[in-house]
Design a protein around this motif. Sequence first.
Motif, PDB file in Angstrom:
ATOM      1  N   GLU A  29       0.832  -1.209   0.000  1.00 40.37           N
ATOM      2  CA  GLU A  29       0.000   0.000   0.000  1.00 40.37           C
ATOM      3  C   GLU A  29       0.866   1.258   0.000  1.00 40.37           C
ATOM      4  OE1 GLU A  29      -4.169  -1.278   2.165  1.00 40.37           O
ATOM      5  OE2 GLU A  29      -2.582  -0.403   3.390  1.00 40.37           O
ATOM      6  N   HIS A  30       0.395   2.267  -0.702  1.00 44.33           N
ATOM      7  CA  HIS A  30       1.053   3.575  -0.724  1.00 44.33           C
ATOM      8  C   HIS A  30       0.151   4.546   0.047  1.00 44.33           C
ATOM      9  CE1 HIS A  30       3.636   2.732  -4.565  1.00 44.33           C
ATOM     10  NE2 HIS A  30       3.873   1.900  -3.577  1.00 44.33           N
ATOM     11  N   ILE A  31       0.596   4.922   1.242  1.00 46.48           N
ATOM     12  CA  ILE A  31      -0.225   5.686   2.183  1.00 46.48           C
ATOM     13  C   ILE A  31       0.321   7.098   2.349  1.00 46.48           C
ATOM     14  CG2 ILE A  31      -0.849   5.876   4.642  1.00 46.48           C
ATOM     15  CD1 ILE A  31      -1.017   2.832   4.710  1.00 46.48           C
ATOM     16  N   ALA A  32      -0.579   8.073   2.395  1.00 42.36           N
ATOM     17  CA  ALA A  32      -0.207   9.441   2.764  1.00 42.36           C
ATOM     18  C   ALA A  32      -0.921   9.801   4.059  1.00 42.36           C
ATOM     19  CB  ALA A  32      -0.589  10.422   1.662  1.00 42.36           C
ATOM     20  N   ILE A  33      -0.199  10.450   4.964  1.00 48.56           N
ATOM     21  CA  ILE A  33      -0.790  10.955   6.212  1.00 48.56           C
ATOM     22  C   ILE A  33      -0.920  12.464   6.073  1.00 48.56           C
ATOM     23  CG2 ILE A  33      -0.533  11.159   8.704  1.00 48.56           C
ATOM     24  CD1 ILE A  33       1.214   8.650   8.641  1.00 48.56           C
ATOM     25  N   VAL A  34      -2.136  12.982   6.248  1.00 48.87           N
ATOM     26  CA  VAL A  34      -2.365  14.419   6.107  1.00 48.87           C
ATOM     27  C   VAL A  34      -2.981  14.977   7.380  1.00 48.87           C
ATOM     28  CG1 VAL A  34      -2.647  14.221   3.601  1.00 48.87           C
ATOM     29  CG2 VAL A  34      -4.662  14.126   5.071  1.00 48.87           C
ATOM     30  N   GLY A  35      -2.864  16.275   7.550  1.00 47.64           N
ATOM     31  CA  GLY A  35      -3.417  16.936   8.726  1.00 47.64           C
ATOM     32  C   GLY A  35      -2.793  18.304   8.894  1.00 47.64           C
ATOM     33  N   ARG A  36      -3.337  19.103   9.809  1.00 48.56           N
ATOM     34  CA  ARG A  36      -2.826  20.444  10.043  1.00 48.56           C
ATOM     35  C   ARG A  36      -1.431  20.395  10.662  1.00 48.56           C
ATOM     36  NH1 ARG A  36      -6.583  24.557   9.836  1.00 48.56           N
ATOM     37  NH2 ARG A  36      -4.660  25.718   9.420  1.00 48.56           N
ATOM     38  N   ASN A  37      -0.705  21.512  10.538  1.00 53.21           N
ATOM     39  CA  ASN A  37       0.580  21.613  11.240  1.00 53.21           C
ATOM     40  C   ASN A  37       0.355  21.400  12.732  1.00 53.21           C
ATOM     41  OD1 ASN A  37       2.154  22.112   9.003  1.00 53.21           O
ATOM     42  ND2 ASN A  37       2.106  24.331   9.199  1.00 53.21           N
ATOM     43  N   GLY A  38       1.195  20.568  13.348  1.00 54.30           N
ATOM     44  CA  GLY A  38       1.064  20.298  14.779  1.00 54.30           C
ATOM     45  C   GLY A  38       0.068  19.213  15.125  1.00 54.30           C
ATOM     46  N   ALA A  39      -0.534  18.576  14.088  1.00 55.03           N
ATOM     47  CA  ALA A  39      -1.549  17.542  14.352  1.00 55.03           C
ATOM     48  C   ALA A  39      -0.936  16.244  14.868  1.00 55.03           C
ATOM     49  CB  ALA A  39      -2.363  17.260  13.077  1.00 55.03           C
ATOM     50  N   GLY A  40       0.352  16.018  14.609  1.00 56.20           N
ATOM     51  CA  GLY A  40       1.019  14.804  15.095  1.00 56.20           C
ATOM     52  C   GLY A  40       1.450  13.851  14.002  1.00 56.20           C
ATOM     53  N   THR A  43       5.104  12.722  14.475  1.00 58.09           N
ATOM     54  CA  THR A  43       5.125  11.909  15.705  1.00 58.09           C
ATOM     55  C   THR A  43       4.609  10.505  15.421  1.00 58.09           C
ATOM     56  OG1 THR A  43       4.737  13.891  17.028  1.00 58.09           O
ATOM     57  CG2 THR A  43       4.303  11.782  18.091  1.00 58.09           C
ATOM     58  N   LEU A  44       3.556  10.396  14.621  1.00 61.42           N
ATOM     59  CA  LEU A  44       3.008   9.079  14.261  1.00 61.42           C
ATOM     60  C   LEU A  44       4.035   8.280  13.462  1.00 61.42           C
ATOM     61  CD1 LEU A  44       0.764   7.005  14.136  1.00 61.42           C
ATOM     62  CD2 LEU A  44      -0.242   8.257  12.217  1.00 61.42           C
ATOM     63  N   LEU A  45       4.746   8.923  12.533  1.00 59.36           N
ATOM     64  CA  LEU A  45       5.792   8.225  11.772  1.00 59.36           C
ATOM     65  C   LEU A  45       6.844   7.640  12.710  1.00 59.36           C
ATOM     66  CD1 LEU A  45       6.598  10.496   8.671  1.00 59.36           C
ATOM     67  CD2 LEU A  45       5.018   8.576   8.815  1.00 59.36           C
ATOM     68  N   LYS A  46       7.285   8.455  13.667  1.00 60.24           N
ATOM     69  CA  LYS A  46       8.315   8.005  14.609  1.00 60.24           C
ATOM     70  C   LYS A  46       7.823   6.832  15.451  1.00 60.24           C
ATOM     71  CE  LYS A  46      10.679  12.465  14.884  1.00 60.24           C
ATOM     72  NZ  LYS A  46      10.930  13.668  15.708  1.00 60.24           N
ATOM     73  N   ALA A  47       6.527   6.855  15.818  1.00 57.67           N
ATOM     74  CA  ALA A  47       5.966   5.771  16.625  1.00 57.67           C
ATOM     75  C   ALA A  47       5.816   4.482  15.810  1.00 57.67           C
ATOM     76  CB  ALA A  47       4.623   6.190  17.203  1.00 57.67           C
ATOM     77  N   ILE A  48       5.581   4.616  14.510  1.00 59.23           N
ATOM     78  CA  ILE A  48       5.502   3.434  13.641  1.00 59.23           C
ATOM     79  C   ILE A  48       6.867   2.745  13.592  1.00 59.23           C
ATOM     80  CG2 ILE A  48       5.228   2.699  11.224  1.00 59.23           C
ATOM     81  CD1 ILE A  48       2.995   4.868  11.032  1.00 59.23           C
ATOM     82  N   ILE A  49       7.939   3.534  13.688  1.00 62.73           N
ATOM     83  CA  ILE A  49       9.295   2.982  13.729  1.00 62.73           C
ATOM     84  C   ILE A  49       9.604   2.451  15.127  1.00 62.73           C
ATOM     85  CG2 ILE A  49      11.744   3.572  13.505  1.00 62.73           C
ATOM     86  CD1 ILE A  49      10.713   5.789  11.497  1.00 62.73           C
TER      87      ILE A  49
END
Length: 622
Positions: A29-40, A43-49
């Motif tokens: 799967e090719h996934i994009a994570i979107v959201g406002r600045n400061g939404a996290g 941080t979510l990328l780092k937690a996936i690692i």
Amino acid sequence: MNLTIKNASITIGAKTILEYINFEIKNSEHIAIVGRNGAGKTTLLKAIIDNSMFQSGLGEEEFNIIKYGKFSIGYLSQMSFDNESNTLLEEILKSFKEIMSIEKRIKEYVDRMQTDTSDKCIKEYTELLDYYEAIGGYTYQKEYEIMLKKFGFIESDKEKKISSFSGGQKTKIAFIKLLLSHPDLLILDEPTNHLDIEAIEWLEEYLRKYKKAIIIVSHDRMFIDHVATIIYDIEYGRTTRYVGNYAHYEEEKRKNYEKALYDYEYQQKEIKRLREIYERFRFKPSKASLAMSRLHQLEKMDILEKPNKIDTKVFKTNLSKIIPSSTNVVSLKELTIGYKDPLANLSLDILKGMKIGVIGENGIGKSTLLKTINEIIKPLQGKVSYGYNVSVGYFDQSLGFEIENGTILEEFKAYVPELTEEEHRRALGSFLFKGNDVNKKLDVLSGGEKVRLQLCKILFNKPNFLILDEPTNHLDIVGKEHLEEILKEYKGTIIFVSHDRYFIKKIATQLLVFEKEGVSYFPYGYEEYIKKRKEEIVVKEKGIKKEKKKEDKEDQKKIKKVEKEITKIENEIKELTQELGKEANYTDYEKANSINKEIENLGKQLNALNDLWEKLVDSINS
């Protein structure tokens, strides 16, 4: 591969960043994570690692992290250089350790087969060649050569030490190494930052064809649209999964909110109606059963929460009352720009109302042009002449400030000192710096906050000529869209540099395109430019094909001629060989030696003709 995260949260210190995470990535799967600045998002990328960052979330289901299969993760911040005295090429080749090892073994087998021609040796050699092909042995050099070129490196850079490159170039080298490592899960945080349009388009195509899993955080809408097939939206501390590209996600998110709001409002009306019936009839004996049935309906009802509004909070400014400039805003006469060496030459009249997008590869002079127009640096040759009543607002991508170690409020006061404290705060508040936010130190501001502060300063005085160097860097998607709307409605004149194709498409009514051959002006926008560029490529390809057909016909004639020559020489060799076989000749040493030399010379001619024949055939088939 498969990674599933159920009902998770992330808390850093005393602050909860994300409170309800449901996230899944499977297979390729090719996934994009979107959201406002400061939404996290980061941080979510780092937690996936680092899964230890996850804790139990606010949902009712059990918190769990499920992994299927072993998989490698590639993340840019993890890429580093062990030894900066290595050359660029040496560093790149580290990504091909296995291929390099196989190449060494292949050479060893070639040497070994000079003396060992056993079936076992030949079989092992053949199997090694098959494996070498399977892991990209015949294509890896082409792969890294293309990447180096697309990321702006030239042939001579290969022998330079890593330590001699700038910080931005080192980031690009680390990025190339990451791509070449082909991880099972490729994680990219703002991969298009500081890339020019050509590099972004190449990266898009590369990732689109990437056969493994990808997670991207990006504010580049066109990039997400072209690469991602799954969108995870982060809003109010929660993740929501959408299947489709970015355009589809936007539409689905809007529909979902409208439906949730409709369902909530409908239920609220129904609750009100049932309560009114209950209150009206509960004391009437003849209607008591009716009243109680309505009460039971209320008690059984699953009460819906009012949906949160889509977060569209943006800065505000009013540019409707700008003082108009003269028709000719600025004239560039035989202008040569650069520092010591010339970067570009151009002449151009920028007229009132023009919105000129400046595009081209990095390091070719785009930002230098803007600095020259704004008279920050002097032209090497030629002249910049302003018209009457032109007021300039200049946005510098470096995001530098006038006050060192100051606060937001102090910086703004220094820029417009004539205002009262209340007016300063009101102006900053319209750019989302409210309350104690104005006392934040400049050195701790995020990229998005710095952009908002610079825009607040620049737009406050309502300039009629905007010079903008990468204004959308660090803005989130909602911020970009809002800036687009402001600039579309703006009645003044704009010249801007950007690598954001969506932004260029929305704003530019004319283009200045910087290329190695020079600067070209186009009196139309980005979509028409791309359309015409594609048409030119098609015409060029047709011309190449036509020329190829012509060349092929010539080559076919040459092939026939060469084949006749080959047949002729083969017959001559055959005749001479027969002559040599006659007793009168092979017993005569001088005669035999003369015939052998003639056969040898004809053999050399035959080999040369065969080589020429192969080249001509390859040329036709290519």
